[in-house]
Scaffold this motif. Structure first.
Motif, PDB file in Angstrom:
ATOM      1  N   ASP A 148      42.033  33.482  83.193  1.00 32.74           N
ATOM      2  CA  ASP A 148      42.050  32.336  82.284  1.00 32.74           C
ATOM      3  C   ASP A 148      43.140  31.337  82.621  1.00 32.74           C
ATOM      4  OD1 ASP A 148      39.871  33.222  80.845  1.00 32.74           O
ATOM      5  OD2 ASP A 148      41.077  34.261  79.336  1.00 32.74           O
ATOM      6  N   VAL A 149      44.237  31.812  83.216  1.00 31.38           N
ATOM      7  CA  VAL A 149      45.333  30.901  83.540  1.00 31.38           C
ATOM      8  C   VAL A 149      44.903  29.828  84.528  1.00 31.38           C
ATOM      9  CG1 VAL A 149      46.190  32.314  85.472  1.00 31.38           C
ATOM     10  CG2 VAL A 149      47.771  30.822  84.221  1.00 31.38           C
ATOM     11  N   MET A 150      43.860  30.091  85.296  1.00 26.48           N
ATOM     12  CA  MET A 150      43.412  29.140  86.307  1.00 26.48           C
ATOM     13  C   MET A 150      42.592  27.996  85.724  1.00 26.48           C
ATOM     14  SD  MET A 150      42.581  31.613  89.576  1.00 26.48           S
ATOM     15  CE  MET A 150      42.175  30.209  90.598  1.00 26.48           C
ATOM     16  N   ALA A 151      42.311  28.054  84.426  1.00 23.41           N
ATOM     17  CA  ALA A 151      41.625  26.936  83.783  1.00 23.41           C
ATOM     18  C   ALA A 151      42.455  25.661  83.875  1.00 23.41           C
ATOM     19  CB  ALA A 151      41.329  27.265  82.322  1.00 23.41           C
ATOM     20  N   SER A 152      43.756  25.804  83.975  1.00 22.39           N
ATOM     21  CA  SER A 152      44.645  24.638  84.050  1.00 22.39           C
ATOM     22  C   SER A 152      44.435  23.838  85.327  1.00 22.39           C
ATOM     23  CB  SER A 152      46.103  25.076  83.948  1.00 22.39           C
ATOM     24  OG  SER A 152      46.443  25.934  85.034  1.00 22.39           O
ATOM     25  N   LEU A 153      43.781  24.428  86.323  1.00 20.40           N
ATOM     26  CA  LEU A 153      43.544  23.739  87.582  1.00 20.40           C
ATOM     27  C   LEU A 153      42.287  22.876  87.562  1.00 20.40           C
ATOM     28  CD1 LEU A 153      44.402  26.616  90.099  1.00 20.40           C
ATOM     29  CD2 LEU A 153      45.897  24.795  89.266  1.00 20.40           C
ATOM     30  N   GLU A 154      41.475  22.996  86.515  1.00 22.51           N
ATOM     31  CA  GLU A 154      40.273  22.178  86.422  1.00 22.51           C
ATOM     32  C   GLU A 154      40.638  20.739  86.062  1.00 22.51           C
ATOM     33  OE1 GLU A 154      37.397  23.307  87.332  1.00 22.51           O
ATOM     34  OE2 GLU A 154      38.067  25.379  87.549  1.00 22.51           O
ATOM     35  N   MET A 155      39.709  19.818  86.252  1.00 22.99           N
ATOM     36  CA  MET A 155      39.972  18.401  86.014  1.00 22.99           C
ATOM     37  C   MET A 155      40.501  18.148  84.608  1.00 22.99           C
ATOM     38  SD  MET A 155      36.754  16.471  87.857  1.00 22.99           S
ATOM     39  CE  MET A 155      37.311  14.854  87.299  1.00 22.99           C
ATOM     40  N   ALA A 156      39.938  18.816  83.619  1.00 22.86           N
ATOM     41  CA  ALA A 156      40.342  18.620  82.225  1.00 22.86           C
ATOM     42  C   ALA A 156      41.367  19.645  81.763  1.00 22.86           C
ATOM     43  CB  ALA A 156      39.111  18.665  81.315  1.00 22.86           C
ATOM     44  N   GLY A 157      41.776  20.535  82.672  1.00 22.81           N
ATOM     45  CA  GLY A 157      42.746  21.558  82.304  1.00 22.81           C
ATOM     46  C   GLY A 157      42.159  22.656  81.442  1.00 22.81           C
ATOM     47  N   ALA A 158      40.827  22.766  81.416  1.00 17.31           N
ATOM     48  CA  ALA A 158      40.146  23.790  80.614  1.00 17.31           C
ATOM     49  C   ALA A 158      38.804  24.092  81.251  1.00 17.31           C
ATOM     50  CB  ALA A 158      39.954  23.309  79.177  1.00 17.31           C
ATOM     51  N   TRP A 159      38.189  25.203  80.844  1.00 13.35           N
ATOM     52  CA  TRP A 159      36.899  25.578  81.420  1.00 13.35           C
ATOM     53  C   TRP A 159      35.764  24.691  80.923  1.00 13.35           C
ATOM     54  CZ3 TRP A 159      37.981  27.909  85.485  1.00 13.35           C
ATOM     55  CH2 TRP A 159      38.826  29.008  85.576  1.00 13.35           C
ATOM     56  N   GLU A 160      35.900  24.088  79.761  1.00 14.70           N
ATOM     57  CA  GLU A 160      34.901  23.148  79.223  1.00 14.70           C
ATOM     58  C   GLU A 160      33.496  23.747  79.151  1.00 14.70           C
ATOM     59  OE1 GLU A 160      35.885  18.711  80.282  1.00 14.70           O
ATOM     60  OE2 GLU A 160      35.884  19.871  82.130  1.00 14.70           O
ATOM     61  N   HIS A 161      33.366  24.886  78.523  1.00 16.53           N
ATOM     62  CA  HIS A 161      32.050  25.509  78.420  1.00 16.53           C
ATOM     63  C   HIS A 161      31.041  24.616  77.704  1.00 16.53           C
ATOM     64  CE1 HIS A 161      33.726  29.842  79.056  1.00 16.53           C
ATOM     65  NE2 HIS A 161      33.442  29.241  80.195  1.00 16.53           N
ATOM     66  N   GLY A 162      31.481  23.958  76.649  1.00 15.55           N
ATOM     67  CA  GLY A 162      30.568  23.092  75.909  1.00 15.55           C
ATOM     68  C   GLY A 162      30.029  21.961  76.750  1.00 15.55           C
ATOM     69  N   ARG A 163      30.934  21.284  77.477  1.00 13.95           N
ATOM     70  CA  ARG A 163      30.491  20.181  78.334  1.00 13.95           C
ATOM     71  C   ARG A 163      29.618  20.684  79.470  1.00 13.95           C
ATOM     72  NH1 ARG A 163      34.702  15.678  80.315  1.00 13.95           N
ATOM     73  NH2 ARG A 163      34.614  15.329  78.053  1.00 13.95           N
ATOM     74  N   THR A 164      29.960  21.846  80.026  1.00 14.49           N
ATOM     75  CA  THR A 164      29.144  22.429  81.095  1.00 14.49           C
ATOM     76  C   THR A 164      27.716  22.659  80.610  1.00 14.49           C
ATOM     77  OG1 THR A 164      31.051  23.518  82.113  1.00 14.49           O
ATOM     78  CG2 THR A 164      28.882  24.410  82.638  1.00 14.49           C
ATOM     79  N   ALA A 165      27.580  23.234  79.419  1.00 15.32           N
ATOM     80  CA  ALA A 165      26.245  23.492  78.869  1.00 15.32           C
ATOM     81  C   ALA A 165      25.486  22.190  78.638  1.00 15.32           C
ATOM     82  CB  ALA A 165      26.363  24.278  77.561  1.00 15.32           C
ATOM     83  N   LEU A 166      26.166  21.165  78.117  1.00 12.29           N
ATOM     84  CA  LEU A 166      25.508  19.889  77.843  1.00 12.29           C
ATOM     85  C   LEU A 166      25.044  19.211  79.126  1.00 12.29           C
ATOM     86  CD1 LEU A 166      27.769  18.395  75.020  1.00 12.29           C
ATOM     87  CD2 LEU A 166      25.401  19.171  74.806  1.00 12.29           C
ATOM     88  N   VAL A 167      25.902  19.216  80.153  1.00 11.72           N
ATOM     89  CA  VAL A 167      25.534  18.563  81.416  1.00 11.72           C
ATOM     90  C   VAL A 167      24.354  19.283  82.073  1.00 11.72           C
ATOM     91  CG1 VAL A 167      26.302  18.029  83.758  1.00 11.72           C
ATOM     92  CG2 VAL A 167      27.826  17.618  81.824  1.00 11.72           C
ATOM     93  N   LEU A 168      24.412  20.604  82.123  1.00 17.27           N
ATOM     94  CA  LEU A 168      23.315  21.350  82.742  1.00 17.27           C
ATOM     95  C   LEU A 168      22.023  21.206  81.944  1.00 17.27           C
ATOM     96  CD1 LEU A 168      25.120  24.622  83.913  1.00 17.27           C
ATOM     97  CD2 LEU A 168      24.483  22.623  85.273  1.00 17.27           C
ATOM     98  N   ALA A 169      22.132  21.205  80.616  1.00 17.96           N
ATOM     99  CA  ALA A 169      20.934  21.016  79.778  1.00 17.96           C
ATOM    100  C   ALA A 169      20.354  19.624  79.988  1.00 17.96           C
ATOM    101  CB  ALA A 169      21.280  21.234  78.316  1.00 17.96           C
ATOM    102  N   ALA A 170      21.227  18.614  80.128  1.00 21.12           N
ATOM    103  CA  ALA A 170      20.750  17.248  80.357  1.00 21.12           C
ATOM    104  C   ALA A 170      20.016  17.145  81.695  1.00 21.12           C
ATOM    105  CB  ALA A 170      21.930  16.276  80.325  1.00 21.12           C
ATOM    106  N   TRP A 171      20.564  17.786  82.742  1.00 22.28           N
ATOM    107  CA  TRP A 171      19.884  17.790  84.033  1.00 22.28           C
ATOM    108  C   TRP A 171      18.557  18.539  83.956  1.00 22.28           C
ATOM    109  CZ3 TRP A 171      20.161  15.061  88.275  1.00 22.28           C
ATOM    110  CH2 TRP A 171      21.342  14.393  88.598  1.00 22.28           C
ATOM    111  N   ALA A 172      18.515  19.632  83.190  1.00 26.11           N
ATOM    112  CA  ALA A 172      17.280  20.404  83.060  1.00 26.11           C
ATOM    113  C   ALA A 172      16.200  19.581  82.363  1.00 26.11           C
ATOM    114  CB  ALA A 172      17.555  21.688  82.285  1.00 26.11           C
ATOM    115  N   ILE A 173      16.569  18.920  81.278  1.00 21.34           N
ATOM    116  CA  ILE A 173      15.599  18.093  80.546  1.00 21.34           C
ATOM    117  C   ILE A 173      15.178  16.899  81.384  1.00 21.34           C
ATOM    118  CG2 ILE A 173      15.273  16.638  78.507  1.00 21.34           C
ATOM    119  CD1 ILE A 173      17.233  18.542  77.048  1.00 21.34           C
ATOM    120  N   GLY A 174      16.161  16.246  82.015  1.00 23.58           N
ATOM    121  CA  GLY A 174      15.839  15.104  82.861  1.00 23.58           C
ATOM    122  C   GLY A 174      14.949  15.492  84.032  1.00 23.58           C
ATOM    123  N   GLY A 175      15.216  16.645  84.633  1.00 25.72           N
ATOM    124  CA  GLY A 175      14.386  17.119  85.727  1.00 25.72           C
ATOM    125  C   GLY A 175      12.973  17.421  85.290  1.00 25.72           C
TER     126      GLY A 175
END
Length: 265
Positions: free
Chosen positions: A222-249
């Protein structure tokens, strides 16, 4: 029920045809496994990221898992559907009594079986050949499952839609080239923080970056989440982006799918 039964039969046929295509099996199924083994053997020194020591296998596993998901979904669909459209297979299938939904169920079945088999093989190689510790919590495996499902679904529908852009002669370059580029800028082969910020922004538009980030949250401390662009794993945003690509596809599939190649009727 008849359409579902035919879809299952079509899945078996798709798997047999896939197994005969040595190029597809290598570049979409075995490539991530071989790359993980190669990197794990070459980079024998322990790597340190965010203060956490990681072996090469631990470091590269999330990226290989992520690349494998898109290779077995997006790349497989784009190349196989393009080839079947250009050689007249789709036109012949359209004229048979088989419901169109059965054809697509067969393609989905192909992706499900190959993607699951690849992930099992990847994790087995990582665990038993290189001693990588797999997630030991239900939350970790739950994250792995929903990232895998959303990523594979998005890759499948996007691959089918993307097939309309290529011909059988150009499909390898049109598909494999962009996929390799995305792998290099999405944190598959390099630490995402080592990639120039403008390329990070480009990668953030596409699903592979988010699949890789989701998988890093599963396998990294978990400590490595600080290395991401937002400093967190961003599970919510990850789910939204992937769902948007799935629907768009899916929408693109409906709007662009053709049973015959351009210039024919």
């Amino acid at each position: 029920m008849n359409a579902i039964a035919l879809g299952l039969d079509r899945t078996v046929l798709e798997l047999k045809m896939y197994a005969r295509e040595k190029e597809s099996v290598f570049f979409s199924f075995l490539f991530p496994v071989l790359m993980l083994a190669l990197f794990s053997v070459i980079f024998t020194d322990t790597m340190t990221a965010g203060g956490s020591p990681l072996s090469a296998a631990e470091y590269f596993l999330p990226g290989m898992v992520s690349a494998g998901i898109l290779l077995t979904s997006f790349q497989t669909m784009a190349m196989s559907v393009t080839a079947e459209r250009d050689d007249g297979t789709l036109k012949r299938l359209r004229s048979t009594p088989m419901p169109p939904v059965s054809y697509f169920l067969g393609k989905v079945g192909l992706v499900v079986v190959t993607a699951l088999a690849q992930q099992v093989l990847l994790l087995a190689v990582a665990r038993f050949a290189f001693g990588v510790d797999l997630p030991d919590t239900a939350a970790g495996w739950f994250t792995f499952i929903w990232v895998f499902v959303l990523g594979a679904f998005a890759g499948t529908v996007l691959g089918i839609a993307y097939s309309s852009l290529a011909s059988a002669r150009s499909v390898s370059a049109v598909v494999i080239g962009p996929m390799l580029l995305l792998q290099f800028i999405s944190g598959v082969y390099f630490a995402f923080t080592d990639i120039p910020s403008w390329l990070q922004q480009v990668a953030s538009v596409f699903p592979l970056k988010w699949i890789a980030q989701g998988m890093r949250s599963v396998f990294y401390p978990d400590v490595m989440a600080s290395l991401e662009m937002a400093g967190a794993w961003e599970h919510g945003r990850t789910a939204l982006v992937l769902a948007a690509w799935a629907i768009g596809g899916l929408v693109l599939c409906v709007l662009t799918f053709r049973w015959v190649k351009r210039g024919t009727t």
